[in-house]
Design an enzyme around this catalytic site. Structure first.
Site, PDB file in Angstrom:
ATOM      1  N   GLU A  59       0.852  -1.185   0.000  1.00 39.23           N
ATOM      2  CA  GLU A  59       0.000   0.000   0.000  1.00 39.23           C
ATOM      3  C   GLU A  59       0.890   1.238   0.000  1.00 39.23           C
ATOM      4  O   GLU A  59       1.929   1.272   0.653  1.00 39.23           O
ATOM      5  CB  GLU A  59      -0.889   0.002   1.249  1.00 39.23           C
ATOM      6  CG  GLU A  59      -1.798   1.213   1.326  1.00 39.23           C
ATOM      7  CD  GLU A  59      -2.694   1.234   2.557  1.00 39.23           C
ATOM      8  OE1 GLU A  59      -3.762   1.856   2.472  1.00 39.23           O
ATOM      9  OE2 GLU A  59      -2.326   0.646   3.593  1.00 39.23           O
ATOM     10  N   LYS A 104      -9.758   1.889  -2.576  1.00 40.06           N
ATOM     11  CA  LYS A 104     -10.028   1.421  -1.211  1.00 40.06           C
ATOM     12  C   LYS A 104     -11.467   1.750  -0.814  1.00 40.06           C
ATOM     13  O   LYS A 104     -11.890   2.907  -0.857  1.00 40.06           O
ATOM     14  CB  LYS A 104      -9.032   2.086  -0.259  1.00 40.06           C
ATOM     15  CG  LYS A 104      -9.002   1.522   1.153  1.00 40.06           C
ATOM     16  CD  LYS A 104      -7.874   2.208   1.923  1.00 40.06           C
ATOM     17  CE  LYS A 104      -7.571   1.562   3.242  1.00 40.06           C
ATOM     18  NZ  LYS A 104      -6.375   2.149   3.868  1.00 40.06           N
ATOM     19  N   CYS A 133      -5.653  -2.861   2.715  1.00 44.52           N
ATOM     20  CA  CYS A 133      -5.456  -2.611   4.141  1.00 44.52           C
ATOM     21  C   CYS A 133      -6.731  -2.746   4.980  1.00 44.52           C
ATOM     22  O   CYS A 133      -7.145  -3.844   5.326  1.00 44.52           O
ATOM     23  CB  CYS A 133      -4.798  -1.250   4.328  1.00 44.52           C
ATOM     24  SG  CYS A 133      -4.019  -1.041   5.952  1.00 44.52           S
TER      25      CYS A 133
END
Length: 284
Positions: free
Chosen positions: A50, A119, A160
């Site tokens: 990331e 995301k 994440c």
């Protein structure tokens, strides 16, 4: 699974735990070199961390943000093509029509862009006395699920904080993904507590392989990443795990082993869909 050839039931996955600095050009050249190194070791799928081209922090996102396609994704496209790998390009801050996203681009061995995952779940947490972080101060959330096909298996992508949401992994598994990849940068509070636990949970619940790619730990950074990029088997076993510093770790993914586990403990066939289900509300 029955139609898969023996040669295609195994492939090597590489996870690149990159040291990320404030110099974008250095980050890109290091990533390129390590992708080449991974390919040289037989990797067919390579995963970057990331925020691999930029320090992680709400103050950095606007400064380092790019359009896609742009400078960083051009480097990724060329690296995927030169090394003939499927490249999960970690994530970069993406700018699009005045909004910023935390975005993962995936490229095929021909260098073509296969997907762009923004995301979905923004990292907004507050653990008093330990860590407070609000991605939503500068970032907007994505609104689509992201999967891509390889000659080996289908792969689901999250970034994440997306990993904390079991529903996303369940839907990916339901849609046929056998590998889930999460570029992620957990920190020195959440990392030791939950990083490995979440990966093992997602893997066992869905009987899939799970891979995470973290930036290497930099104690001088404003946000200190936990590191410990990992690959977990469908049995919930940690196959490979990096330390805290920059390195490439490898795992040989065995889809026959995955099929055997699903046969031995057939939870997929035993779900009580008459009582419950997890479904997408929209396919974006």
């Amino acid at each position: 699974m029955a139609g898969i050839t023996k040669a295609m039931s195994k492939f090597r996955l590489a996870v690149v735990q990159l040291h990320v600095s404030k110099v974008k050009a250095d980050n890109l050249s290091r990533a390129k070199r390590l992708i080449q190194e991974a390919s040289g070791q037989g990797a067919k799928v390579v995963v970057l961390p990331e925020c691999f081209n930029s320090p992680y922090g709400t103050g950095f996102f606007p400064e380092y943000a790019e359009k896609i396609p742009g400078e960083s994704t051009q480097v990724l496209s060329e690296a995927a093509k030169e090394n003939k790998v499927f490249l999960v390009g970690g994530s970069i801050p993406e700018e699009d029509q005045g909004k910023l996203y935390n975005t993962c681009s995936v490229f095929g061995p021909d260098g073509n862009l296969l997907l762009k995952h923004r995301k979905i779940h923004l990292f907004d947490i507050d653990v008093p006395g330990k860590i407070r972080f609000q991605e939503s101060e500068t970032l907007s959330p994505g609104s689509s699920l992201s999967m891509f096909d390889t000659p080996f298996c289908k792969v689901g992508v999250g970034i994440c904080y997306d990993m904390r949401f079991a529903e996303l992994a369940q839907i990916y598994a339901k849609k046929g993904c056998q590998l889930l990849v999460y570029p992620g940068a957990f920190n020195m509070t959440t990392g030791p507590a939950h990083w490995e636990l979440l990966q093992r949970g997602r893997a066992v619940d869905n009987q899939v392989y799970v891979a995470t790619a973290s930036p290497a730990r930099d104690e001088t950074a404003s946000y200190v990443a936990w590191g410990h990029s990992t690959v977990v088997s469908p049995w919930g076993e940690v196959i490979t795990k990096a330390g805290a510093t920059e390195e490439v770790v490898y795992a040989d993914i065995d889809l026959q082993y995955l099929a055997d586990i699903r046969q031995q403990i057939p939870i997929t066939m035993q779900k009580r869909t008459d009582l419950y289900s997890v479904n997408t509300v929209q396919d974006g």
